[in-house]
Write a protein that holds these residues in place. Structure first.
Motif, PDB file in Angstrom:
ATOM      1  N   LYS A  23       1.047  -1.292   0.395  1.00 38.38           N
ATOM      2  CA  LYS A  23      -0.203  -0.102  -0.013  1.00 38.38           C
ATOM      3  C   LYS A  23       1.045   0.901   0.120  1.00 38.38           C
ATOM      4  CE  LYS A  23      -3.853   1.552   3.054  1.00 38.38           C
ATOM      5  NZ  LYS A  23      -4.597   1.857   3.708  1.00 38.38           N
ATOM      6  N   THR A  24       1.025   2.043  -1.661  1.00 37.54           N
ATOM      7  CA  THR A  24       1.878   2.654  -1.392  1.00 37.54           C
ATOM      8  C   THR A  24       1.238   4.571  -1.840  1.00 37.54           C
ATOM      9  OG1 THR A  24       3.360   2.120  -2.951  1.00 37.54           O
ATOM     10  CG2 THR A  24       3.717   1.824  -1.175  1.00 37.54           C
ATOM     11  N   ALA A  25       1.935   5.902  -2.301  1.00 39.72           N
ATOM     12  CA  ALA A  25       1.050   5.961  -2.926  1.00 39.72           C
ATOM     13  C   ALA A  25       0.963   6.472  -4.138  1.00 39.72           C
ATOM     14  CB  ALA A  25       0.811   8.139  -2.676  1.00 39.72           C
ATOM     15  N   ASN A  59      11.023   3.696  -4.788  1.00 41.92           N
ATOM     16  CA  ASN A  59      10.181   3.724  -4.047  1.00 41.92           C
ATOM     17  C   ASN A  59      10.739   3.236  -2.254  1.00 41.92           C
ATOM     18  OD1 ASN A  59       8.180   4.028  -2.344  1.00 41.92           O
ATOM     19  ND2 ASN A  59       6.008   4.122  -3.903  1.00 41.92           N
ATOM     20  N   LYS A  60      11.167   4.252  -1.114  1.00 45.67           N
ATOM     21  CA  LYS A  60      11.474   3.670  -0.433  1.00 45.67           C
ATOM     22  C   LYS A  60      10.317   3.794   0.439  1.00 45.67           C
ATOM     23  CE  LYS A  60      14.350   5.322   3.448  1.00 45.67           C
ATOM     24  NZ  LYS A  60      13.599   5.163   4.346  1.00 45.67           N
ATOM     25  N   GLN A  61       9.266   4.064   0.180  1.00 46.94           N
ATOM     26  CA  GLN A  61       8.472   3.480   1.392  1.00 46.94           C
ATOM     27  C   GLN A  61       8.039   2.255   0.526  1.00 46.94           C
ATOM     28  OE1 GLN A  61       4.173   4.946   0.350  1.00 46.94           O
ATOM     29  NE2 GLN A  61       3.972   5.439   2.626  1.00 46.94           N
ATOM     30  N   ALA A  62       7.958   1.403  -0.309  1.00 43.47           N
ATOM     31  CA  ALA A  62       7.417   0.120  -0.309  1.00 43.47           C
ATOM     32  C   ALA A  62       9.016  -0.411   0.053  1.00 43.47           C
ATOM     33  CB  ALA A  62       7.731   0.131  -1.995  1.00 43.47           C
ATOM     34  N   LEU A  63      10.455  -0.249   0.041  1.00 41.32           N
ATOM     35  CA  LEU A  63      11.259  -0.360   0.662  1.00 41.32           C
ATOM     36  C   LEU A  63      10.691  -1.037   2.734  1.00 41.32           C
ATOM     37  CD1 LEU A  63      13.681  -2.319  -0.042  1.00 41.32           C
ATOM     38  CD2 LEU A  63      14.481  -1.158   0.253  1.00 41.32           C
ATOM     39  N   ASP A  64      10.254   0.015   3.048  1.00 38.65           N
ATOM     40  CA  ASP A  64      10.199   0.455   4.423  1.00 38.65           C
ATOM     41  C   ASP A  64       9.540  -0.810   4.974  1.00 38.65           C
ATOM     42  OD1 ASP A  64      12.195   2.532   5.006  1.00 38.65           O
ATOM     43  OD2 ASP A  64      10.636   3.933   4.722  1.00 38.65           O
ATOM     44  N   LYS A  65       7.929  -0.933   3.749  1.00 39.88           N
ATOM     45  CA  LYS A  65       7.155  -1.452   4.336  1.00 39.88           C
ATOM     46  C   LYS A  65       6.975  -2.786   4.170  1.00 39.88           C
ATOM     47  CE  LYS A  65       3.450   1.484   3.838  1.00 39.88           C
ATOM     48  NZ  LYS A  65       1.734   2.018   3.537  1.00 39.88           N
ATOM     49  N   ASP A 154      -4.704  -4.034 -20.075  1.00 41.13           N
ATOM     50  CA  ASP A 154      -4.738  -2.975 -18.562  1.00 41.13           C
ATOM     51  C   ASP A 154      -3.063  -2.498 -18.191  1.00 41.13           C
ATOM     52  OD1 ASP A 154      -5.201  -0.324 -17.389  1.00 41.13           O
ATOM     53  OD2 ASP A 154      -7.100  -1.595 -16.164  1.00 41.13           O
ATOM     54  N   TYR A 155      -2.849  -1.391 -18.579  1.00 44.57           N
ATOM     55  CA  TYR A 155      -1.615  -1.443 -17.221  1.00 44.57           C
ATOM     56  C   TYR A 155      -1.038  -0.476 -15.681  1.00 44.57           C
ATOM     57  CZ  TYR A 155       1.232  -3.539 -21.699  1.00 44.57           C
ATOM     58  OH  TYR A 155       1.343  -4.767 -22.332  1.00 44.57           O
ATOM     59  N   ASN A 156      -2.693  -0.448 -15.950  1.00 42.98           N
ATOM     60  CA  ASN A 156      -2.555  -0.099 -14.294  1.00 42.98           C
ATOM     61  C   ASN A 156      -2.243  -0.628 -13.583  1.00 42.98           C
ATOM     62  OD1 ASN A 156      -4.382   2.810 -15.692  1.00 42.98           O
ATOM     63  ND2 ASN A 156      -6.115   2.065 -15.123  1.00 42.98           N
ATOM     64  N   ARG A 157      -2.597  -1.235 -13.553  1.00 43.81           N
ATOM     65  CA  ARG A 157      -1.562  -2.363 -12.098  1.00 43.81           C
ATOM     66  C   ARG A 157       0.215  -2.425 -12.417  1.00 43.81           C
ATOM     67  NH1 ARG A 157      -3.792  -8.072 -11.466  1.00 43.81           N
ATOM     68  NH2 ARG A 157      -2.454  -8.590 -12.689  1.00 43.81           N
ATOM     69  N   ALA A 158       0.446  -2.510 -13.531  1.00 41.12           N
ATOM     70  CA  ALA A 158       1.930  -2.523 -13.777  1.00 41.12           C
ATOM     71  C   ALA A 158       2.722  -2.167 -13.149  1.00 41.12           C
ATOM     72  CB  ALA A 158       2.226  -2.381 -15.184  1.00 41.12           C
ATOM     73  N   GLY A 159       3.565  -2.263 -12.106  1.00 41.74           N
ATOM     74  CA  GLY A 159       4.351  -1.070 -11.238  1.00 41.74           C
ATOM     75  C   GLY A 159       4.198  -0.988 -10.225  1.00 41.74           C
ATOM     76  N   THR A 160       3.334  -1.240 -10.092  1.00 35.83           N
ATOM     77  CA  THR A 160       3.115  -1.307  -8.350  1.00 35.83           C
ATOM     78  C   THR A 160       3.549  -2.387  -7.585  1.00 35.83           C
ATOM     79  OG1 THR A 160       0.083  -1.374  -9.300  1.00 35.83           O
ATOM     80  CG2 THR A 160       0.749  -1.727  -6.596  1.00 35.83           C
ATOM     81  N   PRO A 161       4.227  -1.825  -6.116  1.00 30.81           N
ATOM     82  CA  PRO A 161       4.834  -2.266  -5.282  1.00 30.81           C
ATOM     83  C   PRO A 161       4.155  -4.349  -5.268  1.00 30.81           C
ATOM     84  CG  PRO A 161       4.927  -0.886  -4.700  1.00 30.81           C
ATOM     85  CD  PRO A 161       3.967  -0.078  -6.299  1.00 30.81           C
ATOM     86  N   LEU A 162       5.089  -5.000  -5.070  1.00 28.71           N
ATOM     87  CA  LEU A 162       4.273  -6.434  -4.886  1.00 28.71           C
ATOM     88  C   LEU A 162       5.546  -7.018  -4.209  1.00 28.71           C
ATOM     89  CD1 LEU A 162       1.932  -8.370  -5.627  1.00 28.71           C
ATOM     90  CD2 LEU A 162       3.602  -9.195  -7.841  1.00 28.71           C
ATOM     91  N   MET A 163       4.521  -7.419  -3.031  1.00 27.43           N
ATOM     92  CA  MET A 163       6.116  -8.790  -2.535  1.00 27.43           C
ATOM     93  C   MET A 163       4.829  -9.861  -2.795  1.00 27.43           C
ATOM     94  SD  MET A 163       5.221  -7.730   1.444  1.00 27.43           S
ATOM     95  CE  MET A 163       3.667  -7.610   2.608  1.00 27.43           C
ATOM     96  N   GLU A 164       6.243 -10.622  -2.881  1.00 28.35           N
ATOM     97  CA  GLU A 164       5.943 -12.487  -2.868  1.00 28.35           C
ATOM     98  C   GLU A 164       6.242 -13.102  -1.724  1.00 28.35           C
ATOM     99  OE1 GLU A 164       6.422 -16.146  -6.101  1.00 28.35           O
ATOM    100  OE2 GLU A 164       6.769 -14.476  -6.852  1.00 28.35           O
ATOM    101  N   ILE A 165       5.210 -13.317  -0.854  1.00 25.00           N
ATOM    102  CA  ILE A 165       5.648 -14.609   0.386  1.00 25.00           C
ATOM    103  C   ILE A 165       5.391 -15.851   0.091  1.00 25.00           C
ATOM    104  CG2 ILE A 165       4.411 -15.404   2.497  1.00 25.00           C
ATOM    105  CD1 ILE A 165       3.454 -11.834   2.567  1.00 25.00           C
ATOM    106  N   VAL A 166       6.495 -16.169   0.013  1.00 27.31           N
ATOM    107  CA  VAL A 166       7.313 -17.961  -0.741  1.00 27.31           C
ATOM    108  C   VAL A 166       6.830 -18.963   0.374  1.00 27.31           C
ATOM    109  CG1 VAL A 166       8.226 -19.993  -1.886  1.00 27.31           C
ATOM    110  CG2 VAL A 166       8.220 -17.339  -2.854  1.00 27.31           C
ATOM    111  N   THR A 167       6.303 -19.599   1.156  1.00 35.15           N
ATOM    112  CA  THR A 167       6.379 -20.566   2.404  1.00 35.15           C
ATOM    113  C   THR A 167       7.237 -21.702   2.001  1.00 35.15           C
ATOM    114  OG1 THR A 167       4.534 -22.275   1.818  1.00 35.15           O
ATOM    115  CG2 THR A 167       3.912 -20.201   3.127  1.00 35.15           C
TER     116      THR A 167
END
Length: 487
Positions: A23-25, A59-65, A154-167
């Motif tokens: 969740k970033t701006a 985007n530093k906020q993405a790294l913070d989160k 639709d490229y609106n989602r492209a580039g959104t910060p995303l984390m992959e959590i792997v179990t």
């Protein structure tokens, strides 16, 4: 699927890959806003579209989160992380590569505490921890919208910060996967990391499922299940795939390594593609992004803003407030609700009474009004005042429920409502004695039953008194007067 003694008994081995939008701006490597519900292809710029000469900026906020997510989940935060290009050609990727992390992810290891299925309604169930392999940060891709004659991107989602959590492959059942995702979503939402709305694609899950004979240590052939767009569908899809694999094996067939699509509406799956060979994404370090060093000061600053984990809060509620499991399970599900409860408990000095009003009546009113706890006109101070009015015998519990409904509509304090509507309990012994005499006369069988040793017979008489007084009679005084007159 049931297994008879004539066939081998199988166990499932499940690993999950969970993608969570941060969740970033703005997006991961550009100032373009991140969001959902905008007109197609309006949240783009030269960086998102990979136009010549456009360079990414972190985007530093993405790294913070993602560091905060790792701290919440007990991960080791890498002292240095770097960025890699994951190369593949697909219409949803405008760059034909995805900026990701390959061999130096930001979060390593970690675990998620879950409550195993089968907990009783009154006792906290058995807990276990699901180990994580890693959490890495990457950019999301676009979205393909398939029509009857064409497919549009639709490229609106492209580039959104995303984390992959792997179990790790340690989950054993569909219910465990459901419990894991439920807790993970709660932690991410309460930590302010993500809204995790699966309908908006903010949380997506792929499941890798295999079966093996019980006692075997070698993993079976893995099948990947995709398009699991709700936590319930993840549970149902995994259960379906386990049954399917057992049926194949018990009929003498062979499990094929493949990717399957699960339809949550029909409860069926179909093969999408085989996965006999691992796909070569030809990872290489991104030449436009420098590695990032994460020092102790950075982690200490981020750790200070972390919320209490849900099960830690539940254990504290058991110890600090002596609340039963049924109440704590409700209160820990939402950080806003938990904060509301703690304020009401502090103001009232009666945490269990406050918790009952909040978990039952407040949530009922909020649901009926289709609103939120924050938007409710009933504030924690109102709940505390209502608890005190009942505890002091000013109003009865039944009258308090009437007052609560009125509060939800008007926003008045309980005391103001009680005064305006004349709801105070009657403590006039003369008036109460008259109502009791009338009730005894109207219920001779109950009076005789009590005299013969039947305590429950009193309820009919007391009920008549409460009806005659329109709920205003003080129940404690009524009980004393009834017993005195029947003695």
């Amino acid at each position: 699927m049931s297994q008879t003694s004539a066939t081998p008994l199988y166990e499932a081995v499940i690993g999950l890959e969970v993608h969570v939008q941060i969740k970033t701006a703005s997006k991961m490597f550009t100032r373009v806003p991140a969001g959902f519900g905008h007109a197609e292809n309006t949240l783009t710029d030269p960086v998102v579209l990979a136009l010549p000469g456009a360079l990414p900026v972190l985007n530093k906020q993405a790294l913070d989160k993602i560091i905060q997510a790792g701290l919440l989940l007990g991960c080791k935060i890498a002292p240095v992380c770097k960025w890699d290009r994951k190369n593949y050609f697909y219409p949803d990727s405008p760059k034909n590569y995805q900026i990701s992390q390959f061999d130096q992810p930001i979060c390593i290891g970690g675990k998620v505490e879950i409550e195993l299925p089968g907990a009783s309604r009154n006792v906290m169930g058995e807990h276990t921890h699901i180990e994580l392999t890693r959490i890495h940060l990457e950019e999301d891709v676009g979205k393909l919208n398939h029509g009857s004659v064409d497919s549009l991107v639709d490229y609106n989602r492209a580039g959104t910060p995303l984390m992959e959590i792997v179990t790790e492959p340690v989950l054993k059942s569909a219910d465990e996967a459901f419990a894991f995702l439920t807790v993970l979503r709660t932690i991410m939402v309460q930590g302010g990391i993500s809204d995790c709305d699966m309908e908006k694609g903010q949380m997506r899950c792929d499941a890798n499922i295999s079966i093996r004979p019980i006692g075997e240590t070698k993993l079976g052939t893995k099948v990947e299940l995709k398009n699991l767009n709700s936590i319930s569908f993840v549970r149902d899809g995994i259960a379906h795939e386990i049954r399917r694999q057992i049926a194949v094996k018990t009929s003498g067939g062979t499990i094929v390594q493949e990717t399957r699509d699960y339809d949550g509406q029909t409860g069926a799956s179909q093969s999408l593609r085989s996965k006999e060979m691992a796909h070569d994404y030809r990872y290489f370090p991104d030449p436009d992004l420098m590695p990032v060093k994460v020092d102790e000061d950075w982690k200490t600053h981020l750790r200070a803003a972390l919320p209490e984990l849900p099960f830690d809060r539940q254990r504290r509620y058991f110890e600090q407030y002596q609340l039963p499991y049924t109440l704590t399970a409700v209160l820990i599900s939402d950080a806003e609700l938990a904060a509301y409860f703690e304020e009401a408990a502090k103001l009232s000095g009666k945490p269990q009474a406050a918790a009952n009003w909040i978990a039952n009546d407040l949530l009922r009113e909020v649901s009926a009004a289709n609103t939120t706890v924050a938007e409710s006109k009933i504030r924690p101070a109102h709940v505390a005042e209502l608890v005190k009015l009942v505890d002091d015998g000013v109003i009865s519990s039944s009258i308090a429920k009437e007052v609560f409904v009125e509060m939800a509509t008007s926003g008045e304090t309980p005391g103001a409502i009680v005064e305006r509507k004349g709801l105070k309990q009657s403590t006039d012994t003369g008036e109460l004695e008259g109502w009791v005499r009338d009730a005894i006369a109207a219920n001779p069988a109950a009076a005789a039953g009590f005299k013969n040793g039947n305590e429950k017979a009193l309820n009919a008489i007391k009920g008549s008194v409460m009806k005659a007084s329109k709920g205003k009679a003080n129940p404690k005084l009524v009980d004393e007067i009834v017993r005195k007159q029947l003695a």
